[in-house]
Design an enzyme around this catalytic site. Structure first.
Site, PDB file in Angstrom:
ATOM      1  N   ASP A   5      38.234 -65.095  52.774  1.00  0.00           N
ATOM      2  CA  ASP A   5      39.024 -64.067  52.091  1.00  0.00           C
ATOM      3  C   ASP A   5      38.125 -63.471  50.999  1.00  0.00           C
ATOM      4  OD1 ASP A   5      40.883 -62.499  50.779  1.00  0.00           O
ATOM      5  OD2 ASP A   5      41.882 -64.190  49.805  1.00  0.00           O
ATOM      6  N   LEU A  11      34.077 -64.850  47.157  1.00  0.00           N
ATOM      7  CA  LEU A  11      34.383 -65.050  48.559  1.00  0.00           C
ATOM      8  C   LEU A  11      35.040 -66.426  48.663  1.00  0.00           C
ATOM      9  CD1 LEU A  11      32.007 -62.919  48.576  1.00  0.00           C
ATOM     10  CD2 LEU A  11      31.464 -63.781  50.853  1.00  0.00           C
ATOM     11  N   HIS A  12      36.281 -66.460  49.138  1.00  0.00           N
ATOM     12  CA  HIS A  12      37.011 -67.713  49.261  1.00  0.00           C
ATOM     13  C   HIS A  12      36.974 -68.160  50.714  1.00  0.00           C
ATOM     14  CE1 HIS A  12      38.818 -67.558  45.177  1.00  0.00           C
ATOM     15  NE2 HIS A  12      38.658 -66.259  45.358  1.00  0.00           N
ATOM     16  N   TYR A  69      55.725 -50.367  53.617  1.00  0.00           N
ATOM     17  CA  TYR A  69      54.773 -50.187  52.510  1.00  0.00           C
ATOM     18  C   TYR A  69      53.494 -49.553  53.062  1.00  0.00           C
ATOM     19  CZ  TYR A  69      52.206 -51.581  48.236  1.00  0.00           C
ATOM     20  OH  TYR A  69      51.475 -51.596  47.070  1.00  0.00           O
ATOM     21  N   GLY A  73      47.184 -54.137  51.334  1.00  0.00           N
ATOM     22  CA  GLY A  73      45.892 -54.753  51.612  1.00  0.00           C
ATOM     23  C   GLY A  73      46.000 -55.926  52.569  1.00  0.00           C
ATOM     24  N   ASP A  75      44.734 -58.828  52.346  1.00  0.00           N
ATOM     25  CA  ASP A  75      44.993 -60.106  51.678  1.00  0.00           C
ATOM     26  C   ASP A  75      46.483 -60.293  51.408  1.00  0.00           C
ATOM     27  OD1 ASP A  75      44.905 -57.971  49.862  1.00  0.00           O
ATOM     28  OD2 ASP A  75      44.178 -59.211  48.215  1.00  0.00           O
ATOM     29  N   ARG A  76      47.159 -59.221  51.032  1.00  0.00           N
ATOM     30  CA  ARG A  76      48.601 -59.309  50.785  1.00  0.00           C
ATOM     31  C   ARG A  76      49.361 -59.497  52.096  1.00  0.00           C
ATOM     32  NH1 ARG A  76      50.175 -54.311  47.018  1.00  0.00           N
ATOM     33  NH2 ARG A  76      52.236 -55.333  47.067  1.00  0.00           N
ATOM     34  N   SER A  93      42.327 -61.191  39.911  1.00  0.00           N
ATOM     35  CA  SER A  93      41.936 -60.099  39.014  1.00  0.00           C
ATOM     36  C   SER A  93      43.121 -59.180  38.762  1.00  0.00           C
ATOM     37  CB  SER A  93      40.774 -59.306  39.618  1.00  0.00           C
ATOM     38  OG  SER A  93      39.673 -60.149  39.865  1.00  0.00           O
ATOM     39  N   THR A 145      47.447 -61.915  15.364  1.00  0.00           N
ATOM     40  CA  THR A 145      47.145 -60.872  16.354  1.00  0.00           C
ATOM     41  C   THR A 145      46.810 -61.443  17.719  1.00  0.00           C
ATOM     42  OG1 THR A 145      46.351 -59.401  14.614  1.00  0.00           O
ATOM     43  CG2 THR A 145      45.667 -58.899  16.863  1.00  0.00           C
TER      44      THR A 145
END
Length: 211
Positions: A5, A11-12, A69, A73, A75-76, A93, A145
């Protein structure tokens, strides 16, 4: 058979239940990784993979999902194929949230990832640019903060996920999946979720070759 993936950061890889990650720049050819099947959301890193493994097979054309949809992607799609009913949270990310019901994809949305939130605040002002405090107490209002920024980022992510889940089971994957899953009772954290969907697509590919 090894699965890959390709994300925006790493890279997995997956083999026989084991998951590991490699930086694209450090990838070297290893015959033990063949045959290799991949999906990708990053073309630059895809080229790196194909330089070492030109025979790698792109599974994206075989990633079928019942959805309206547009532009979902690979991956999804793979993660959604990993379960038939529930909410899938892939926390990398970016954080993607997708809702599945009876093998139908009802839709989903994208949030900045935890690390990306820090960069967004930094773009507003250098004063807001410290790393997020992920140990912050969410049941009390912040008093400095850094905690204020951290509270705003984390709380917004958690509330969005909570409002989407309703009575559905939550499934977390991705680099920050384990961290986010701990805020939800009964949530499942599964680093192999995307790969489970890829394996289903390989079955589809093999069935087509039989025909």
């Amino acid at each position: 058979m090894v699965l890959c993936d390709i994300g925006n950061s790493y890279l997995h890889f997956y083999y026989n239940g084991r998951v590991w990650k490699v930086q694209a720049e450090k990838l070297e050819r290893d015959e033990a990784l063949l045959p290799l099947y991949y999906i990708s959301v990053n073309q630059k890193k895809t080229r790196k993979l194909l330089e070492s493994f030109p025979e790698a097979i792109n599974l994206a054309p075989y990633m079928m999902l019942d959805t309206t949809y547009k532009g979902l992607g690979a991956d999804r799609i793979a993660a959604c194929r990993g379960i038939s009913d529930g909410v899938i949270v892939d926390a990398g990310s970016a954080i993607t949230v997708d809702i599945m019901q009876n093998d139908i994809h009802l839709g989903g949305y994208i949030l900045p990832g935890l690390a990306t939130f820090g960069k967004l605040y930094r773009a507003i002002s250098p004063i807001l640019g410290s790393d997020l405090n992920l140990a912050i107490e969410l049941n009390a209002f912040p008093q400095n903060t850094r905690d204020a920024v951290s509270y705003g980022a984390l709380k917004s992510i958690l509330l969005m996920i909570e409002s989407s889940a309703k009575n559905k089971k939550l499934y977390f994957t991705g680099g920050d999946g384990k961290f986010l899953a701990r805020f939800f009772s009964g949530a499942v954290q599964d680093d192999s979720l995307v790969f489970k969907g890829m394996l289903k697509s390989i079955d589809t590919l093999n069935d087509r070759h039989k025909d």
